[in-house]
Design a protein around this motif. Structure first.
Motif, mmCIF file in Angstrom:
data_model
loop_
_atom_site.group_PDB
_atom_site.id
_atom_site.type_symbol
_atom_site.label_atom_id
_atom_site.label_comp_id
_atom_site.label_asym_id
_atom_site.label_seq_id
_atom_site.Cartn_x
_atom_site.Cartn_y
_atom_site.Cartn_z
ATOM 1 N N VAL A 150 0.859 -1.186 0.000
ATOM 2 C CA VAL A 150 0.000 0.000 0.000
ATOM 3 C C VAL A 150 0.890 1.229 0.000
ATOM 4 N N PHE A 151 0.341 2.329 -0.506
ATOM 5 C CA PHE A 151 1.076 3.590 -0.553
ATOM 6 C C PHE A 151 0.237 4.679 0.086
ATOM 7 N N MET A 152 0.873 5.493 0.924
ATOM 8 C CA MET A 152 0.254 6.693 1.479
ATOM 9 C C MET A 152 1.217 7.863 1.282
ATOM 10 N N PRO A 153 0.706 9.018 0.835
ATOM 11 C CA PRO A 153 1.579 10.190 0.753
ATOM 12 C C PRO A 153 2.155 10.516 2.128
ATOM 13 N N ARG A 154 3.358 11.007 2.124
ATOM 14 C CA ARG A 154 4.029 11.340 3.380
ATOM 15 C C ARG A 154 3.431 12.625 3.947
ATOM 16 N N ALA A 155 2.626 12.447 4.984
ATOM 17 C CA ALA A 155 1.910 13.557 5.634
ATOM 18 C C ALA A 155 1.509 13.082 7.027
ATOM 19 N N ILE A 156 0.747 13.882 7.739
ATOM 20 C CA ILE A 156 0.396 13.537 9.115
ATOM 21 C C ILE A 156 -0.328 12.195 9.207
ATOM 22 N N TRP A 157 -1.167 11.861 8.226
ATOM 23 C CA TRP A 157 -1.923 10.612 8.294
ATOM 24 C C TRP A 157 -0.995 9.403 8.229
#
Length: 132
Positions: free
Chosen positions: A77-84
């Motif tokens: 899975v991929f998530m943009p690098r941010a607070i979440w």
């Protein structure tokens, strides 16, 4: 259906544009960064949820929008690098001073909970830390 996946994070062009432009508290930033991109077959196998709860192996979790994409390998899975994503990246630094932004094991499951804004998530995390 719940699955264990390897989380990879990174910058996206739109995330960078919004972050550098001072727009981290906007709906556009939330829609760009509060997401979990999954392999299309994994996403469909999970029932094509609108939102998923991503949980780290130490029990921290965050609810984000979900979508499938053919460009990711199954089990990734991929998530943009941010607070979440920062809520669930593995904090181990291996003495480098930088957390494990690539290859963190996470549990992903469909969720009916709402996706919090950056402000709401920060307040929630701060209040949990103050109580703990």
């Amino acid at each position: 259906m719940t699955g264990v996946f390897l989380l990879n994070t990174g910058s996206t062009i739109e995330e960078g544009r919004l972050a550098k432009g001072g727009s981290k508290l906007t709906d556009d930033y939330k829609e760009e960064c509060a997401v979990c991109e999954m392999n299309l077959a994994d996403f469909l196998g999970m029932g094509s949820p609108d939102r998923v709860k991503v949980t780290s192996r130490d029990g921290h979790s965050v609810v984000v929008y979900a979508y499938g994409a053919e460009k990711l390998s199954s089990g990734q899975v991929f998530m943009p690098r941010a607070i979440w994503s920062n809520v669930v990246v593995d904090p181990e630094t291996f003495s480098s001073g930088s957390p494990l932004y690539k290859g963190s094991p996470v549990k992903v499951e469909p969720s009916n909970d709402m996706v919090l804004s950056a402000e709401e998530l920060t307040a929630k995390l701060y209040m949990l830390q103050k109580r703990g």
